[in-house]
Design an enzyme around this catalytic site. Structure first.
Site, short mmCIF file in Angstrom:
data_model
loop_
_atom_site.label_atom_id
_atom_site.label_comp_id
_atom_site.label_asym_id
_atom_site.label_seq_id
_atom_site.Cartn_x
_atom_site.Cartn_y
_atom_site.Cartn_z
N ALA A 98 -27.85 -16.33 53.72
CA ALA A 98 -28.12 -15.32 52.69
C ALA A 98 -28.34 -15.94 51.32
O ALA A 98 -27.86 -17.03 51.01
CB ALA A 98 -26.96 -14.33 52.63
N LEU A 126 -20.99 -14.65 50.93
CA LEU A 126 -22.34 -14.53 51.46
C LEU A 126 -22.51 -15.59 52.55
O LEU A 126 -22.10 -16.73 52.38
CB LEU A 126 -23.39 -14.76 50.37
CG LEU A 126 -23.71 -13.59 49.43
CD1 LEU A 126 -24.67 -14.05 48.35
CD2 LEU A 126 -24.30 -12.41 50.20
N ASP A 127 -23.14 -15.22 53.66
CA ASP A 127 -23.40 -16.18 54.73
C ASP A 127 -24.31 -17.29 54.23
O ASP A 127 -25.09 -17.10 53.28
CB ASP A 127 -24.09 -15.49 55.91
CG ASP A 127 -23.16 -14.50 56.62
OD1 ASP A 127 -21.93 -14.68 56.54
OD2 ASP A 127 -23.67 -13.55 57.25
N PRO A 128 -24.25 -18.47 54.86
CA PRO A 128 -25.13 -19.58 54.45
C PRO A 128 -26.61 -19.19 54.42
O PRO A 128 -27.35 -19.63 53.53
CB PRO A 128 -24.85 -20.65 55.51
CG PRO A 128 -23.44 -20.40 55.93
CD PRO A 128 -23.28 -18.90 55.89
#
Length: 364
Positions: A62, A58-60
């Site tokens: 998100a 997951l992106d930071p």
């Protein structure tokens, strides 16, 4: 001190932490930082939690569901890496950023045309089904051993071949004149940031994500996850109570019970003949799975030939090779292995001729 004395005074082995924990990832942390935190939270003078990994980045920016495998459970994490995932996202229309989300810098702006519910439904339907997507430059994919975002930060654009994805379900609703709510279920490898940009383009403008939350991974749902801060507030035994079994990631129902002698043999890597232990249900499962693999292989070959061989045919590659070399009753199918007490001991591959090959076995 003698060698004997050293051995006598040797510290007892630590208890290995095994299982799966569902974490509700907070905003601002990388997935790997969350894994490192979880490892620390399950560590103690008597517990070893060094081996751990997540089942999909997951992106930071998100938030949401991040299944983390510990110990022996890491052997089966690929089942969730390959699983469909569901997200809820907010798209801000009218501007594009270099990263595709709110963490980036605005690089272009456009007017926002008017739209209504019917128009949003029509656009959403355009993105439903199998398609190809070009990964973003700001991603952890690698080129020549270097991550794409490292090239991007240096101002270097790298050619990225499109990847096959499938949008299983999609819904677009209006939040206000500038924002849309996107709900999507998609196959692995789908970048929701890119999907949001493409949706904005289909509406005649630009867009980027301002919020992204993962709500489901395979059969795991966000409702069963625990916030990282809440996990930290618990004592060690309370944290351990949130651990799911070591086989929680495995979505196979078919299983075969082995005798104590057979368990010992597969733990040594030996193949077995289990023809007499194959029930009608297990035979039917193996036959159906072999037929499914055969159909998938035929579709993969058709797609590959249809797009000049540029398609991604990694999925099913092993089974395709096996199907060409083996007769149907020789093709192995993955099943769960349990001991006489019903305890999970690992995975094996069994064929209709009764040959059982141990694959991934746990050491508890």
């Amino acid at each position: 001190m003698s060698i004997a004395a050293t051995k006598t005074n040797k510290m007892p082995d630590k208890i290995k932490v095994n299982g799966v924990i569902l974490v509700d990832k907070p905003q601002g942390m990388t997935s790997q930082q969350v894994v490192s935190k979880v490892k620390y939270l399950f560590k103690s003078p008597n517990h070893d939690s060094k081996k751990a990994g997540h089942t999909g980045t997951l992106d930071p920016m998100a938030t949401g569901l991040l299944p983390i495998c510990l110990g022996e459970a890491t052997k089966f994490s690929h089942y969730q890496l390959d699983a469909d995932k569901s997200y809820q996202a907010t798209i801000l229309l009218g501007s594009q950023t270099d990263t595709g989300d709110a963490d980036g810098h605005v690089v272009a702006q456009e007017d926002i045309p008017s739209f209504d519910a019917a128009g949003l439904e029509e656009v959403a339907q355009q993105f439903l089904g199998a398609q190809q997507q070009i990964p973003p430059m700001y991603s952890a994919l690698k080129k020549d051993g270097k991550k794409l975002y490292e090239y991007a930060r240096a101002g270097i654009e790298i050619d990225r071949p499109p990847r096959d994805i499938v949008i299983k379900a999609i819904d677009l609703t209006e939040i206000d004149a500038k924002q849309l709510q996107l709900t999507v279920t998609c196959s692995k490898g789908t970048y929701v940031r890119v999907l949001a940009e493409d949706i904005a383009k289909a509406l005649g403008t630009l867009g980027h994500l301002t919020a992204l939350r993962r709500v489901q991974v395979g059969d795991f749902h966000i409702d069963a996850a625990i916030a990282l801060a809440d996990l930290e507030s618990l004592a060690l035994d309370g944290r351990q109570a949130h651990l799911l079994p070591v086989d929680a990631c495995i979505n196979l129902e078919a299983e075969l019970a082995l005798t104590a002698e057979q368990c010992a043999r597969v733990q040594m890597g030996q193949r077995l003949n289990v023809i007499e232990q194959l029930t009608d249900d297990l035979r039917n499962y193996i036959s159906a799975t072999v037929e499914q693999q055969h159909s998938h292989d035929e579709n993969s070959v058709t797609q590959k030939n249809g797009d000049d061989g540029k398609g991604d045919d990694r999925q099913g590659g092993d089974s395709q090779g096996n199907s060409e070399a083996l007769l149907p009753y020789e093709i192995p199918v993955d099943i769960r292995l349990v001991n006489e007490q019903g305890q999970f001991i690992g995975l094996g591959a069994v064929s209709l001729n009764g040959r059982l090959q141990p694959k991934k076995l746990i050491q508890l």
